[in-house]
Write a protein that holds these residues in place. Structure first.
Motif, mmCIF file in Angstrom:
data_model
loop_
_atom_site.group_PDB
_atom_site.id
_atom_site.type_symbol
_atom_site.label_atom_id
_atom_site.label_comp_id
_atom_site.label_asym_id
_atom_site.label_seq_id
_atom_site.Cartn_x
_atom_site.Cartn_y
_atom_site.Cartn_z
ATOM 1 N N GLN A 1 73.280 6.194 50.823
ATOM 2 C CA GLN A 1 72.986 4.946 51.477
ATOM 3 C C GLN A 1 72.436 5.102 52.742
ATOM 4 N N LEU A 2 73.242 6.048 53.682
ATOM 5 C CA LEU A 2 72.701 5.933 54.944
ATOM 6 C C LEU A 2 71.431 6.722 55.143
ATOM 7 N N HIS B 1 68.940 6.225 53.071
ATOM 8 C CA HIS B 1 68.065 5.428 52.514
ATOM 9 C C HIS B 1 67.810 4.260 53.441
ATOM 10 N N ALA B 2 68.937 3.779 54.326
ATOM 11 C CA ALA B 2 68.755 2.728 55.147
ATOM 12 C C ALA B 2 67.918 3.124 56.374
ATOM 13 N N GLU C 1 83.319 3.300 62.835
ATOM 14 C CA GLU C 1 81.883 3.007 62.655
ATOM 15 C C GLU C 1 81.832 2.655 60.943
ATOM 16 N N SER D 1 83.569 -0.397 60.085
ATOM 17 C CA SER D 1 82.793 -1.673 60.621
ATOM 18 C C SER D 1 81.620 -1.734 59.722
ATOM 19 N N ARG D 2 81.035 -1.101 59.424
ATOM 20 C CA ARG D 2 79.715 -1.101 58.562
ATOM 21 C C ARG D 2 80.165 -1.276 57.259
ATOM 22 N N ALA E 1 80.864 -5.261 57.141
ATOM 23 C CA ALA E 1 79.571 -5.985 57.386
ATOM 24 C C ALA E 1 78.686 -5.934 56.335
ATOM 25 N N GLY E 2 79.144 -4.954 55.135
ATOM 26 C CA GLY E 2 78.178 -5.193 53.918
ATOM 27 C C GLY E 2 77.214 -4.111 54.193
ATOM 28 N N GLU E 3 77.170 -3.283 54.957
ATOM 29 C CA GLU E 3 76.102 -2.214 55.119
ATOM 30 C C GLU E 3 76.591 -0.979 54.707
ATOM 31 N N LEU E 4 77.699 -0.795 54.174
ATOM 32 C CA LEU E 4 77.945 0.659 53.601
ATOM 33 C C LEU E 4 79.007 0.279 52.625
ATOM 34 N N HIS E 5 78.739 0.843 51.361
ATOM 35 C CA HIS E 5 79.543 0.289 50.195
ATOM 36 C C HIS E 5 80.129 1.568 49.540
#
Length: 311
Positions: free
Chosen positions: A158-159, A161-162, A265, A268-269, A272-276
């Motif tokens: 995920q990281l 790819h982001a 971090e 927090s991510r 925020a829905g940035e890391l699943h």
């Protein structure tokens, strides 16, 4: 309290639930009513006495927990009682209904994040965030993630790819490769298949970054795919000895960042829905042996968790 106790090294069956005395928090510590405890591959190695460190037996394994502060020791703010927290435990004590943690290690579980996700992001999340910070994959670069269906690997996919990288998720089962593809891997590779490196090299022309958490033969094969000067991030040895970086590649060191900052971090991510985080299975305390057996058989995608009490 009930706890999973390891009295002798051996197979998963050596993990037995027993009634044990309730722990008492000392100065600077808190008592956590454990709702969720993480299980790691390293803990299966410690149980079998082939890990990076030895436990002093009898031992209660488990390093990461989430739950509610039930009591505090001297010098700790009593207002913490009743708050939802996640914490490391200095390696031991998590497979239990109650655990003692250092107040300095506590992190509040962010609003909107479940306790299960918080535990899944605590250690695996900080590892993935730290590795991604250090290797710094860039847009358009080819990045290979080993064990891409695992706890750390699925987060690294995920990281990367982001960050705009072109990700290859390497995994040994169709389900884990499918998982990696769903998380952003452009290509997947079956590293148990003969000639898998030839297929990757033909598709990419060579890799810019390899995240190696497996070591052994797989780590060496993955390293061979790097371009000259490509970046090798070594962080584990689940499949053999730690990979020794070749002189033609760039070895990426762990970033000089406090672990607490990296965990915060990741949490927090996640909120925020940035890391699943991928939670592949949950087990009651009585099934810790079953959980260890499944992790060793590599049948669980993502993270396996114990649920000692009702969250």
């Amino acid at each position: 309290m009930r706890a999973v106790v390891l009295r002798r090294y051996g197979g998963p069956e050596e993990l037995v639930v027993e009634e044990t005395p309730d722990p008492v928090p000392g100065p600077g510590q808190v008592l956590v009513a454990v709702a969720v405890a993480g299980i790691t591959f390293v803990e299966t190695q410690i149980r079998a006495d082939r890990g990076p460190r030895r436990a002093e037996l009898p031992a209660i394994l488990g390093n990461g927990v989430a739950g509610t502060v039930a009591a505090v020791g001297d010098g700790v703010d009593p207002a913490l009682v009743g708050t939802r927290v996640v914490s490391t435990l200095d390696g031991y004590g998590g497979y239990a209904e109650l655990a003692v943690a250092s107040a300095a290690d506590l992190l509040l579980v962010p609003a909107g994040l479940s306790q299960q996700s918080a535990v899944a992001l605590l250690a695996d999340g900080r590892t993935a965030v730290g590795l991604a910070r250090a290797a710094a994959p860039r847009p358009g670069e080819w990045v290979l993630v080993e064990a891409a269906g695992g706890g750390v690997g699925s987060l690294l996919v995920q990281l990367a790819h982001a960050a705009g990288a072109r990700v290859i998720g390497a995994a040994g089962s169709p389900a884990k490769r499918e998982l990696a593809a769903g998380l952003g891997a452009e290509l997947t590779a079956d590293y148990t298949a003969p000639g898998w490196t030839d297929l990757v090299r033909a598709a990419t022309g060579g890799l810019d970054v390899v995240f190696d958490g497996v070591g052994g033969e797989l780590g060496a094969s993955a390293q061979s795919l790097l371009k000259d000067g490509g970046r090798l991030s070594v962080y584990g040895m689940a499949g053999g000895p730690m990979t020794t970086p070749d002189p033609r590649v760039t070895a990426i060191p762990w970033p000089p960042v406090p672990l607490r900052e990296l965990s915060a971090e990741a949490l927090s991510r996640g909120a925020a829905g940035e890391l699943h985080p991928v939670i592949g299975a949950t087990y009651p305390l009585e099934s810790a042996a079953e959980a260890h057996a499944a992790i060793e058989a590599r049948t669980i995608p993502g993270k396996a968790l114990l649920l000692p009490t009702t969250p």
